[in-house]
Design a protein around this motif. Structure first.
Motif, PDB file in Angstrom:
ATOM      1  N   PRO A 337     -32.078 -20.142 -16.633  1.00 36.38           N
ATOM      2  CA  PRO A 337     -31.252 -19.191 -17.389  1.00 36.38           C
ATOM      3  C   PRO A 337     -30.407 -19.851 -18.488  1.00 36.38           C
ATOM      4  N   ALA A 338     -29.812 -21.012 -18.247  1.00 36.30           N
ATOM      5  CA  ALA A 338     -28.939 -21.612 -19.280  1.00 36.30           C
ATOM      6  C   ALA A 338     -29.623 -22.794 -19.954  1.00 36.30           C
ATOM      7  N   ALA A 339     -30.934 -22.656 -20.193  1.00 34.62           N
ATOM      8  CA  ALA A 339     -31.678 -23.781 -20.790  1.00 34.62           C
ATOM      9  C   ALA A 339     -31.086 -24.158 -22.142  1.00 34.62           C
ATOM     10  N   SER A 340     -31.217 -25.439 -22.490  1.00 32.67           N
ATOM     11  CA  SER A 340     -30.699 -25.898 -23.779  1.00 32.67           C
ATOM     12  C   SER A 340     -31.558 -25.347 -24.906  1.00 32.67           C
ATOM     13  N   PHE A 364     -27.705 -32.895 -14.874  1.00 31.13           N
ATOM     14  CA  PHE A 364     -27.828 -31.421 -14.815  1.00 31.13           C
ATOM     15  C   PHE A 364     -29.128 -31.061 -15.539  1.00 31.13           C
ATOM     16  N   CYS A 365     -30.277 -31.443 -14.984  1.00 33.45           N
ATOM     17  CA  CYS A 365     -31.497 -31.458 -15.807  1.00 33.45           C
ATOM     18  C   CYS A 365     -32.071 -30.079 -16.087  1.00 33.45           C
ATOM     19  N   GLY A 366     -31.711 -29.032 -15.323  1.00 37.39           N
ATOM     20  CA  GLY A 366     -32.273 -27.698 -15.596  1.00 37.39           C
ATOM     21  C   GLY A 366     -33.778 -27.772 -15.771  1.00 37.39           C
ATOM     22  N   SER A 367     -34.272 -27.253 -16.918  1.00 35.34           N
ATOM     23  CA  SER A 367     -35.723 -27.229 -17.150  1.00 35.34           C
ATOM     24  C   SER A 367     -36.237 -28.540 -17.721  1.00 35.34           C
ATOM     25  N   GLY A 368     -35.353 -29.507 -17.907  1.00 37.79           N
ATOM     26  CA  GLY A 368     -35.805 -30.867 -18.253  1.00 37.79           C
ATOM     27  C   GLY A 368     -35.931 -31.175 -19.734  1.00 37.79           C
ATOM     28  N   LEU A 369     -35.357 -30.327 -20.598  1.00 42.01           N
ATOM     29  CA  LEU A 369     -35.599 -30.526 -22.039  1.00 42.01           C
ATOM     30  C   LEU A 369     -35.081 -31.858 -22.566  1.00 42.01           C
ATOM     31  N   SER A 386     -31.554 -34.659 -11.973  1.00 43.47           N
ATOM     32  CA  SER A 386     -31.008 -34.037 -10.765  1.00 43.47           C
ATOM     33  C   SER A 386     -30.527 -32.637 -11.117  1.00 43.47           C
ATOM     34  N   ASP A 387     -30.615 -31.758 -10.163  1.00 46.81           N
ATOM     35  CA  ASP A 387     -30.090 -30.395 -10.342  1.00 46.81           C
ATOM     36  C   ASP A 387     -29.891 -29.804  -8.950  1.00 46.81           C
ATOM     37  N   ARG A 388     -28.825 -29.016  -8.807  1.00 47.97           N
ATOM     38  CA  ARG A 388     -28.593 -28.452  -7.471  1.00 47.97           C
ATOM     39  C   ARG A 388     -29.469 -27.218  -7.226  1.00 47.97           C
ATOM     40  N   SER A 389     -30.195 -26.785  -8.268  1.00 51.31           N
ATOM     41  CA  SER A 389     -31.116 -25.661  -8.066  1.00 51.31           C
ATOM     42  C   SER A 389     -32.532 -26.184  -7.842  1.00 51.31           C
ATOM     43  N   ALA A 391     -35.210 -24.429  -7.812  1.00 51.92           N
ATOM     44  CA  ALA A 391     -36.123 -23.802  -8.782  1.00 51.92           C
ATOM     45  C   ALA A 391     -36.108 -24.601 -10.085  1.00 51.92           C
ATOM     46  N   ALA A 392     -34.908 -25.037 -10.501  1.00 45.97           N
ATOM     47  CA  ALA A 392     -34.817 -25.804 -11.755  1.00 45.97           C
ATOM     48  C   ALA A 392     -35.615 -27.099 -11.649  1.00 45.97           C
ATOM     49  N   ILE A 393     -35.530 -27.754 -10.500  1.00 40.72           N
ATOM     50  CA  ILE A 393     -36.271 -29.020 -10.331  1.00 40.72           C
ATOM     51  C   ILE A 393     -37.782 -28.762 -10.459  1.00 40.72           C
ATOM     52  N   GLY A 414     -30.078 -31.579  -5.652  1.00 40.65           N
ATOM     53  CA  GLY A 414     -28.767 -31.617  -5.019  1.00 40.65           C
ATOM     54  C   GLY A 414     -27.675 -31.825  -6.054  1.00 40.65           C
ATOM     55  N   ASP A 415     -26.455 -31.951  -5.556  1.00 41.56           N
ATOM     56  CA  ASP A 415     -25.320 -32.174  -6.460  1.00 41.56           C
ATOM     57  C   ASP A 415     -25.439 -33.565  -7.095  1.00 41.56           C
ATOM     58  N   PHE A 416     -25.184 -33.640  -8.398  1.00 37.68           N
ATOM     59  CA  PHE A 416     -25.391 -34.917  -9.105  1.00 37.68           C
ATOM     60  C   PHE A 416     -24.539 -36.028  -8.504  1.00 37.68           C
ATOM     61  N   ARG A 417     -23.399 -35.651  -7.879  1.00 36.96           N
ATOM     62  CA  ARG A 417     -22.502 -36.671  -7.317  1.00 36.96           C
ATOM     63  C   ARG A 417     -23.128 -37.353  -6.108  1.00 36.96           C
ATOM     64  N   GLU A 418     -24.164 -36.667  -5.551  1.00 34.03           N
ATOM     65  CA  GLU A 418     -24.809 -37.253  -4.369  1.00 34.03           C
ATOM     66  C   GLU A 418     -26.107 -37.988  -4.690  1.00 34.03           C
ATOM     67  N   PRO A 433     -24.087 -30.137 -19.450  1.00 33.72           N
ATOM     68  CA  PRO A 433     -23.578 -29.644 -18.165  1.00 33.72           C
ATOM     69  C   PRO A 433     -23.372 -28.129 -18.197  1.00 33.72           C
ATOM     70  N   PRO A 434     -23.132 -27.510 -17.058  1.00 33.81           N
ATOM     71  CA  PRO A 434     -22.813 -26.078 -17.106  1.00 33.81           C
ATOM     72  C   PRO A 434     -21.532 -25.897 -17.908  1.00 33.81           C
ATOM     73  N   MET A 435     -21.466 -24.810 -18.693  1.00 37.01           N
ATOM     74  CA  MET A 435     -20.319 -24.583 -19.578  1.00 37.01           C
ATOM     75  C   MET A 435     -19.352 -23.560 -18.995  1.00 37.01           C
TER      76      MET A 435
HETATM   77  C1  LIG Z   1     -26.689 -25.877 -18.823  1.00 39.28           C
HETATM   78  S1  LIG Z   1     -27.842 -26.016 -17.533  1.00 39.28           S
HETATM   79  C2  LIG Z   1     -28.819 -27.350 -18.061  1.00 39.28           C
HETATM   80  C3  LIG Z   1     -29.952 -26.907 -18.882  1.00 39.28           C
HETATM   81  C4  LIG Z   1     -30.948 -27.984 -19.186  1.00 39.28           C
HETATM   82  N1  LIG Z   1     -30.423 -28.954 -20.118  1.00 39.28           N
HETATM   83  C5  LIG Z   1     -32.200 -27.336 -19.734  1.00 39.28           C
HETATM   84  O1  LIG Z   1     -32.521 -27.547 -20.912  1.00 39.28           O
HETATM   85  O2  LIG Z   1     -32.826 -26.537 -19.027  1.00 39.28           O
HETATM   86  C6  LIG Z   1     -26.894 -26.704 -16.258  1.00 39.28           C
HETATM   87  C7  LIG Z   1     -27.666 -27.018 -14.992  1.00 39.28           C
HETATM   88  O3  LIG Z   1     -26.770 -27.705 -14.121  1.00 39.28           O
HETATM   89  C8  LIG Z   1     -27.074 -27.356 -12.784  1.00 39.28           C
HETATM   90  N2  LIG Z   1     -25.853 -27.690 -11.987  1.00 39.28           N
HETATM   91  C9  LIG Z   1     -24.660 -27.054 -11.951  1.00 39.28           C
HETATM   92  N3  LIG Z   1     -23.792 -27.720 -11.183  1.00 39.28           N
HETATM   93  C10 LIG Z   1     -24.438 -28.821 -10.714  1.00 39.28           C
HETATM   94  C11 LIG Z   1     -24.078 -29.906  -9.888  1.00 39.28           C
HETATM   95  N4  LIG Z   1     -22.868 -29.978  -9.381  1.00 39.28           N
HETATM   96  N5  LIG Z   1     -24.998 -30.866  -9.663  1.00 39.28           N
HETATM   97  C12 LIG Z   1     -26.245 -30.798 -10.164  1.00 39.28           C
HETATM   98  N6  LIG Z   1     -26.651 -29.766 -10.947  1.00 39.28           N
HETATM   99  C13 LIG Z   1     -25.765 -28.809 -11.231  1.00 39.28           C
HETATM  100  C14 LIG Z   1     -27.431 -25.902 -12.862  1.00 39.28           C
HETATM  101  O4  LIG Z   1     -28.252 -25.533 -11.769  1.00 39.28           O
HETATM  102  C15 LIG Z   1     -28.148 -25.819 -14.221  1.00 39.28           C
HETATM  103  O5  LIG Z   1     -29.558 -25.928 -14.050  1.00 39.28           O
END
Ligand SMILES: C[S@@+](CC[C@H](N)C(=O)[O-])C[C@H]1O[C@@H](n2cnc3c(N)ncnc32)[C@H](O)[C@@H]1O
Length: 505
Positions: A337-340, A364-369, A386-389, A391-393, A414-418, A433-435
């Motif tokens: 949803p929030a792809a770059s 916060f790789c989302g779709s990996g762009l 890394s991504d906590r979703s 589906a995104a991975i 998982g969470d990027f901190r882990e 990162p998420p905005m």
């Molecule tokens: C703005 S989107 C990134 C979009 C990505 N650059 C792309 O082009 O698709 C932010 C992503 O951060 C992930 N996210 C949010 N909080 C996170 C966390 N604490 N650790 C890892 N991923 C996280 C969300 O699931 C989301 O996919």
């Protein structure tokens, strides 16, 4: 001014439009059919309501019954009822036999001027080859629309990306982008040997870079640049957006358009700063058609957009190839949803640079762009996402596979901190990162602070962090030094694109 009878029809339509198709079909339509001609005209609003309600609901066979009823109304003695039926038929999804019925009315019944107008409007939407045979009885607009829809169905057009564009005197190229990215576009042109031989940067301003071609080039040459959003050719600068000069310049560009189009040459007209401008569009389309009948105005699936942009107190007539999906980013099989914005990811990859042996992480790789764009730039040894979703991975993996990069990749759900990353193990972190705009983030400041802290730990000395910072937060770790900052538009709101270097001390 609307007459009392037109207002009454409209009021009735509004009332009936809220009823279900069952109520309309089983109660109101039979009552209407029993009425005398005079009272039928007073209830013409029912015809409109039936067409709208049935276009949204009702089964295929019910729609067929409604179409048959509307067709019978084309023969009604009352002109008003016939007109309402003409307007209603295309809404339900008329067939070839309806085109025949409309043409018959045009030929035989000696229609009034008003009725002819309604017939033309209906044929604009459903007309085919039979309509072109009676073009002399119809406005030029109808022939144009029908020709465009036949051409669309018979030869869906594509743009010839590799065709050479010969040097045309005065031809300028506009590369548009999100505001703040123009410096990256400029740099990309000036730092590529191939691009430098073909194009010269003429000027740049927020969201726009102008190029002058220096030699013959193809659209593929322009599409080797990845940092811009859309490209267009400036056909002419005109003082006012009037129909005559726009039509003239478009007709004069017929050769260029024919050269670059496989299939029918269709274009849509847009006035991005002036709104719809329907009357102006119609006038330009008719004038172009009269001057160059191979150029068809068509808002649907047209390969070209002709855009009129304000520019320094004047207007630019621009020709834009509608490349959707953008061939540069064809690896995007799926999105989050929030792809770059893909050109932003390309800019970020270039901002991170290429040290020849990079290990790149997007927390916060989302779709990996960002990872893919960095991989395409070359010089990356390993891509980590890394991504906590979950589906995104999966999506990032699938997009990466489509990009066919020969780079080792690893993902962590998982969470990027882990993420299990050793200190000083990463050479580049590139991330959006998420905005907190679409999905509220409970502690965005904490998340950004953690990103900075983690980056300071896992980056090697000399490593870079490139990220879009939604906050004015700075790292409190002396070893991350801000080295570049650029305000950019992220699609309706501004953030800062920042680059930090981890110092050696
Ligand atoms: C703005 S989107 C990134 C979009 C990505 N650059 C792309 O082009 O698709 C932010 C992503 O951060 C992930 N996210 C949010 N909080 C996170 C966390 N604490 N650790 C890892 N991923 C996280 C969300 O699931 C989301 O996919």
């Amino acid at each position: 001014m609307k007459t009392a009878s037109a207002n009454a029809a409209k009021d009735l339509y509004k009332q009936l439009r809220c009823l279900s198709w069952e109520q309309l079909w089983s109660k109101h339509v039979p009552a209407f059919n029993r009425e005398t001609p005079g009272s039928k005209a007073r209830n013409a609003g029912l015809v409109r309501a039936v067409s709208v309600v049935f276009s949204e609901s009702g089964s295929h066979s019910q729609k067929a019954e409604v179409t048959a009823w509307l067709r019978s109304l084309l023969k009604d003695p009352d002109e008003k009822i016939r007109r309402y039926a003409m307007a209603a038929l295309p809404k339900i999804g008329a067939e070839a036999s309806d085109e025949e019925a409309l043409i018959e009315l045009l030929r035989k019944e000696n229609p009034t001027e008003r009725e002819r107008k309604y017939l033309a409007r209906a044929l604009d939407k459903i007309g085919g080859k039979a309509t072109l045979d009676v073009a002399d009885k119809l406005p030029v607009q109808t022939s144009l629309k029908v020709k465009a829809s036949i051409a669309r169905e018979e030869s869906p057009s594509t743009i010839r990306l590799d065709e050479r564009i010969e040097k045309i005197a005065g031809l300028q190229i506009q590369l548009r982008s999100r505001r703040g990215l123009e410096g990256f576009i400029r740099q990309e042109v000036e730092s590529s040997q191939q691009a430098r031989q073909l194009f010269k940067v003429k000027s740049s301003r927020p969201g726009l870079v102008e190029l002058t071609p220096l030699a013959d080039f193809s659209l593929s040459d322009l599409l080797s640049l990845r940092c811009f959003g859309t490209l267009a050719f400036v056909l002419k600068k005109i003082p006012k957006p009037d129909a005559a000069p726009i039509a003239k310049v478009l007709a004069a560009s017929s050769h260029l358009l024919q050269t670059l189009t496989q299939g029918s040459v269709r274009y849509r007209l847009d006035f991005p700063s002036l709104g719809h401008q329907r009357a102006l569009v119609r006038e330009i389309a008719n004038r172009v058609y009269a001057l160059s009948p191979d150029l068809l105005n068509d808002a649907r699936r047209a390969p070209w957009a002709v855009e009129i942009h304000p520019y320094e107190g004047q207007f630019l007539v621009e020709l834009r190839p509608r490349l959707s999906p953008d061939p540069r980013f064809s690896y995007r099989r799926l999105d989050v949803p929030a792809a770059s914005h893909p050109p932003l990811a390309a800019c970020m990859a270039r901002l991170a640079g290429n040290s020849g042996n990079d290990v790149v992480w997007d927390p916060f790789c989302g779709s990996g762009l960002e990872l893919i764009e960095r991989g395409l730039l070359g010089g990356a040894r390993k891509l980590l996402g890394s991504d906590r979703s979950a589906a995104a991975i999966d999506i990032a993996k699938s997009n990466l596979e489509a990009a066919a990069l020969r780079v080792e990749a690893d993902f962590f759900h998982g969470d990027f901190r882990e993420a299990d990353l050793a200190s000083n193990s990463i050479s580049q972190i590139i991330t959006n990162p998420p905005m907190g705009r679409r999905v509220p983030i409970p502690n965005l400041a904490g998340l950004i602070a953690d990103l900075l802290e983690t980056s300071a730990r896992v980056l090697q000395p000399g490593g870079v962090l490139v990220f879009a910072n939604p906050l004015s937060i700075r790292p409190s770790y002396a070893r991350l030094e801000l080295d570049m900052k650029q305000r950019i538009d992220l699609g309706g709101f501004d953030v800062h694109l920042e680059r930090y270097i981890k110092t050696h001390r």
